[in-house]
Enzyme design. Structure first.
Site, mmCIF file in Angstrom:
data_model
loop_
_atom_site.group_PDB
_atom_site.id
_atom_site.type_symbol
_atom_site.label_atom_id
_atom_site.label_comp_id
_atom_site.label_asym_id
_atom_site.label_seq_id
_atom_site.Cartn_x
_atom_site.Cartn_y
_atom_site.Cartn_z
ATOM 1 C CG ASP A 121 66.410 34.274 33.562
ATOM 2 O OD1 ASP A 121 65.651 33.432 33.047
ATOM 3 O OD2 ASP A 121 67.636 34.298 33.375
ATOM 4 C CG HIS A 286 61.743 35.080 30.342
ATOM 5 N ND1 HIS A 286 61.516 34.476 31.551
ATOM 6 C CD2 HIS A 286 63.079 35.361 30.301
ATOM 7 C CE1 HIS A 286 62.663 34.382 32.223
ATOM 8 N NE2 HIS A 286 63.616 34.913 31.482
#
Length: 306
Positions: A121, A286
């Site tokens: 990320d 995620h």
């Protein structure tokens, strides 16, 4: 790590929870900025960079795995966790170029001129920039569940871009986003922990509480990080694309299959940046290093062996 470095950077009391078996240090990386870093294992160095809304704790499973044969460094990024959070005094304070320089300085101070680097990320954006700006320092590169900043903004469009509403919110000038998020920080940051996790049990209560506490204490710097990605980071990526700069080290990219939903083909976007690319999708949410740690550790080991 030399005795001199150990003496200079005294071990700090780690936050709770912490990475078992890892020593915690505060390491100066720039004027007035020190990073909190957990160091463990022995062998060739690997640096692991966390994402949003997390801290270095997201790597707890993968770091323990890799520490069996590598020296593993897990810092909190500038502006996050227990690292320093300088006031945003210009577009470069939280640019990925600045944050990448922090990581290179951290590794060098701890005795590692060259190291493998993996990021998730936000940390993947820092890792990407480090690979472009410091190819002599980064031997291998892994980026988890992200697109390069320039490609991300070009991919988001129409109603599908609603998934990235926070990107647009935190891109606004200083004042409003900080006020809105500070009014209900646990609700804001907790929203992403809930929405983005396919397996809610992968982030246990004590770790979730640590994430929320860290984010609650870092609203201005987190917003500044995102604001930089809507401005100076795009400029840096665009300049590199125009100049034809590419990642020259072996690169592994692991992503969810968001392409069909958002209308882009991730492997080809990454292929434009990396000369030696292995791209694959991971069946998880995620937070893949927490939801599928064995798969992620295996992919990183494969990268280190390339």
């Amino acid at each position: 790590m030399t005795d001199t470095i150990k003496a200079t950077h005294a071990t700090a009391a780690p936050p709770a929870p912490a990475l078992p078996g890892f020593a915690y240090h505060r390491v100066p990386v720039a004027d007035g900025v020190s990073l909190n870093v957990a160091v463990g294992g022995a062998g060739s160095p690997v640096v692991l960079l966390h994402g949003f809304p997390q801290t270095h704790l997201m790597w707890r499973h993968v770091a323990a795995d890799l520490a069996g044969s590598h020296t593993v460094l897990c810092p909190d990024l500038r502006g996050y966790g227990d690292s320093d959070k300088p006031r945003e005094d210009g577009p470069d304070t939280y640019s990925k170029r600045t944050m990448a320089a922090d990581v290179v300085a951290l590794a060098r101070t701890l005795g590692h001129e060259r190291f493998a680097l993996a990021g998730h990320d936000r940390g993947a954006l820092v890792a990407f920039r480090a690979g472009l700006d410091h190819p002599g320092a980064v031997s291998r590169l892994a980026c988890l569940d992200v697109l390069p900043t320039l490609d991300m903004w070009e991919a988001l469009r129409g109603t599908s871009a609603a998934v990235g509403f926070h990107l647009y919110l935190m891109a606004q000038p200083p004042g409003l986003p900080e006020a809105l998020i500070s009014a209900a920080p646990d609700a804001f940051f907790g929203h992403f922990l809930d929405l983005w996790a396919r397996d809610p049990g992968a982030v246990p209560g004590d770790v979730r509480a640590a994430y929320l506490r860290a984010c609650r204490e870092a609203v201005p710097s987190i917003v500044a990080d995102y604001r930089a990605s809507a401005g100076t980071d795009v400029e840096h990526d665009a300049a590199d694309r125009a100049a034809g700069r590419r990642l020259t080290m072996p690169v592994t990219v692991l992503q969810q299959d968001w392409g069909a939903a958002l209308g882009y083909e991730a492997a080809s976007l990454w292929g434009a940046w990396a000369e030696d690319l292995e791209h694959s999708t991971v069946t998880s949410g995620h937070f893949m290093a927490e939801e599928a740690p064995e798969e992620i550790a295996r992919a990183l080991r494969d990268l280190l062996a390339r």
